[in-house]
Write an enzyme that holds these catalytic residues in place. Structure first.
Site, PDB file in Angstrom:
ATOM      1  N   LYS A   1       0.849  -1.200   0.000  1.00 26.99           N
ATOM      2  CA  LYS A   1       0.000   0.000   0.000  1.00 26.99           C
ATOM      3  C   LYS A   1       0.884   1.251   0.000  1.00 26.99           C
ATOM      4  CE  LYS A   1      -3.745  -2.508   2.258  1.00 26.99           C
ATOM      5  NZ  LYS A   1      -4.378  -2.917   3.512  1.00 26.99           N
TER       6      LYS A   1
ATOM      7  N   GLN B   1      -4.145  -2.140   9.786  1.00 30.28           N
ATOM      8  CA  GLN B   1      -4.098  -3.461   9.145  1.00 30.28           C
ATOM      9  C   GLN B   1      -4.573  -4.547  10.119  1.00 30.28           C
ATOM     10  OE1 GLN B   1      -3.169  -3.910   5.810  1.00 30.28           O
ATOM     11  NE2 GLN B   1      -3.933  -5.975   6.144  1.00 30.28           N
TER      12      GLN B   1
ATOM     13  N   ASP C   1     -10.800   2.536   4.555  1.00 30.34           N
ATOM     14  CA  ASP C   1     -11.150   1.119   4.412  1.00 30.34           C
ATOM     15  C   ASP C   1     -12.665   0.937   4.344  1.00 30.34           C
ATOM     16  OD1 ASP C   1      -8.993  -0.556   4.074  1.00 30.34           O
ATOM     17  OD2 ASP C   1      -8.510  -0.648   6.210  1.00 30.34           O
TER      18      ASP C   1
END
Ligand code: NAD
Length: 295
Positions: free
Chosen positions: A52, A96, A119
């Site tokens: 990312k 994460q 997200d």
């Protein structure tokens, strides 16, 4: 069979974002800034976060990885996120998963400010998705609709069957495909581990989206001829003959299903790359929102 090429499609998205960034630079605007928090030392998580970061830099975003110890407390993580929430120079925040067991993933998801939740897991964004309103859509489902759009795949009026009801893939995917939107308007069936006679449903699918985490699970006899098949699964299968000790396998038996499907995503090189492209898209959206608030 048309291979739905995530590498090619994600490059198109990234080039578009890169060009938009170059234009913004000429106006003297600051860069979008994504902060990723990595707790612990899980190998796959580390790979995802670093990928990312690399992709952010590639399109001209600023990107920071905050690495925290396995023993980090929930309270310390909450306090860190609260600081990032009020920092005007940070546009997107992601944590994460999975997190160590002393930290509630739901608590952390709900701590991220909804306008920085790139997200799309916060209840506010999930609620907006459920109501068909604009918000942040989780990156994997969003990336899949971007892929369908890139290949001009008609979705309106089609029967879309989704296997898997997780909050990060299956459930938001089913909402997105049923919403009144250019790449939605499907009749959707959501299947899961308690579905009886799964093949009865999958064989009716014009668009079959598979996200259950069981490598090679979907066989040719479960697929309607000429269906569009999207394989979300990524499992690391041990293989001592490989340097890294594993290979990646999807939930669809590619060699069988390619003989029946009209379109199919490969693993790797399919949905995974689109997920990253969609995350960049979400970060750009968060940046534009933040810029409006601060200008
Ligand atoms: P999950 O374990 O949270 O959910 C799996 C779902 O599959 C559950 O809802 C369960 O009900 C369903 N399921 C399990 N067995 C089933 C069966 N026999 N029949 C029907 N349904 C069944 O998994 P997840 O987080 O949604 O991830 C699914 C897969 O997608 C994993 O391989 C994961 O690594 C992968 N993934 C890929 C990306 C990407 O970017 N490509 C992103 C997220 C997840």
């Amino acid at each position: 069979m048309v291979l739905l090429d995530g590498k090619y499609t994600s490059e198109l998205v990234k080039n578009r974002i890169k060009n938009e960034m170059a234009e913004m630079q000429t106006k003297g605007l600051r860069k979008p800034h994504l902060v990723a928090i990595l707790v612990g030392s899980d190998g796959a998580s580390k790979t995802y976060v670093e990928s990312k970061e690399r992709n952010c830099q590639l399109v001209g975003f600023d990107s920071t990885i905050i690495r925290l110890d396995d023993s980090t407390s929930e309270n310390d993580l909450v306090q860190l996120i609260e600081k990032l929430n009020i920092d005007n120079h940070i546009d997107g925040i992601l944590v994460q998963f999975p997190l160590p067991k002393q930290i509630s993933e739901n608590k952390i998801t709900q701590t991220i400010a909804p306008h920085k939740d790139v997200d799309g897991f916060h209840d506010v964004n999930m609620g907006k998705l459920a109501k068909g309103e604009s918000g942040f859509v989780p990156a994997t489902p969003l990336g899949i609709t971007m892929m369908l759009e890139a290949y001009n795949i008609e979705t309106a009026g089609k029967h879309c069957v989704v296997i898997g009801r997780s909050n990060i893939v299956g459930r938001p995917m089913s909402l997105l495909m049923s919403n009144s939107a250019p790449y939605g308007n499907c009749t959707v069936t959501l299947c899961h581990s308690k579905t009886v006679h799964l093949e009865h449903f999958t064989r009716q699918a014009d668009i079959l989206i598979v996200a259950l985490g069981k490598p090679g699970f979907v066989k040719a006899n479960m697929v309607k001829p000429n269906a569009v098949v999207i394989d979300v699964g990524i499992t690391r299968v041990e293989d001592s003959t490989r340097k890294n000790g594993f290979y990646l396998k999807g939930d669809v038996d590619f060699n069988e299903v390619k003989e029946v499907a009209s379109h199919l995503t490969p693993v790797p090189g399919g949905v995974g790359l689109m997920t990253i492209a969609a995350l960049l898209e979400n970060t750009l959206k968060a940046y534009k929102f933040q810029l409006k608030q601060t200008l």
